[in-house]
Design a protein around this motif. Structure first.
Motif, short mmCIF file in Angstrom:
data_model
loop_
_atom_site.label_atom_id
_atom_site.label_comp_id
_atom_site.label_asym_id
_atom_site.label_seq_id
_atom_site.Cartn_x
_atom_site.Cartn_y
_atom_site.Cartn_z
N CYS A 198 0.81 -1.21 0.00
CA CYS A 198 0.00 0.00 0.00
C CYS A 198 0.85 1.26 0.00
O CYS A 198 0.31 2.37 -0.09
CB CYS A 198 -0.92 0.01 1.22
SG CYS A 198 -0.03 -0.01 2.80
N SER A 223 -7.19 -14.15 -3.45
CA SER A 223 -8.35 -13.37 -3.85
C SER A 223 -9.31 -14.19 -4.70
O SER A 223 -10.53 -14.12 -4.54
CB SER A 223 -7.90 -12.12 -4.62
OG SER A 223 -8.99 -11.32 -4.98
N ASP A 237 -10.07 -7.33 -1.81
CA ASP A 237 -8.73 -6.79 -1.59
C ASP A 237 -8.07 -7.67 -0.54
O ASP A 237 -8.67 -7.94 0.50
CB ASP A 237 -8.79 -5.34 -1.13
CG ASP A 237 -7.44 -4.63 -1.25
OD1 ASP A 237 -6.50 -5.23 -1.80
OD2 ASP A 237 -7.33 -3.48 -0.79
#
Length: 201
Positions: free
Chosen positions: A16, A108, A133
């Motif tokens: 991130c 995912s 996510d």
């Protein structure tokens, strides 16, 4: 706990973009998060924090006994932290015969397939929306899922079934622990949309 000689991992960052050193300061020194709002909504930060907390446990135990952590213990912990950052796109299952790395996109996909098996639930796909996510750190997984619930479905019950199904399927197919499965209901549907299919079991 770091004292004046704060340990760092160079300029390493999570997927991130957040510096791993900020999370180390939280776990090791008890400092508040630099961006609480981001951390609450970021699966990458939450997965990393859970794994860092586990890695730091032996150091914390020594500190509780008022024993200075030996240099070799700190070195081992920091080595694991560096590995954690280096494997940022993968969950890792260690074994004596070698590590197994599982890409976040595989986790995912398992989560999406699991969600499609829950009655009354559709993944929020389309319009560039990813629906899932995944944050990974070592063997730990944090999953955020956006869904649409069919009208008449009890949201609390559907969410519980979805959470249990995703955690169970991830454990069964990958051997990983889904420490968090967070569900956001973004809409309610009256009928099945062509691009939002609900598969009933």
């Amino acid at each position: 706990m770091f004292g004046n000689n704060r340990l760092t991992v160079s300029d390493s960052r999570l997927r991130c973009g957040r510096p791993i050193d900020d999370l180390l300061a939280q776990v090791g020194d008890g400092r508040p998060p630099t961006d609480p709002e981001h951390q609450r909504s970021c699966p990458h930060c939450r997965a990393a924090l859970a794994e860092l907390d586990e890695l730091w446990r032996p150091v914390r135990a020594l500190a509780a006994e008022q024993v200075h952590a030996p240099a070799e213990v700190l070195a081992q912990v920091m080595s694991r932290v560096r590995e954690l950052v280096a494997q940022g796109w993968y969950a890792v299952i260690p074994s004596p015969d070698g590590d197994t790395r599982i890409a976040a996109r595989v986790i995912s996909a398992v989560a999406r397939l699991a969600a499609e098996q829950v009655p009354g639930v559709s993944l929020a796909l389309g319009g560039g929306h990813a629906a899932t996510d995944v944050g990974v750190a070592g063997p730990r997984v944090v999953i955020d899922v956006d869904v649409i619930i069919e009208m008449g479905t009890v949201i609390a019950a559907a969410s519980r079934s979805l959470r249990e199904r995703i955690a169970r399927d991830i454990a069964a197919h990958t051997g990983l622990l889904a420490g968090e499965v967070n569900i956001t209901v973004i809409d309610v549907s009256h009928a099945t949309h062509p691009t939002l299919q609900t598969v009933h079991t």
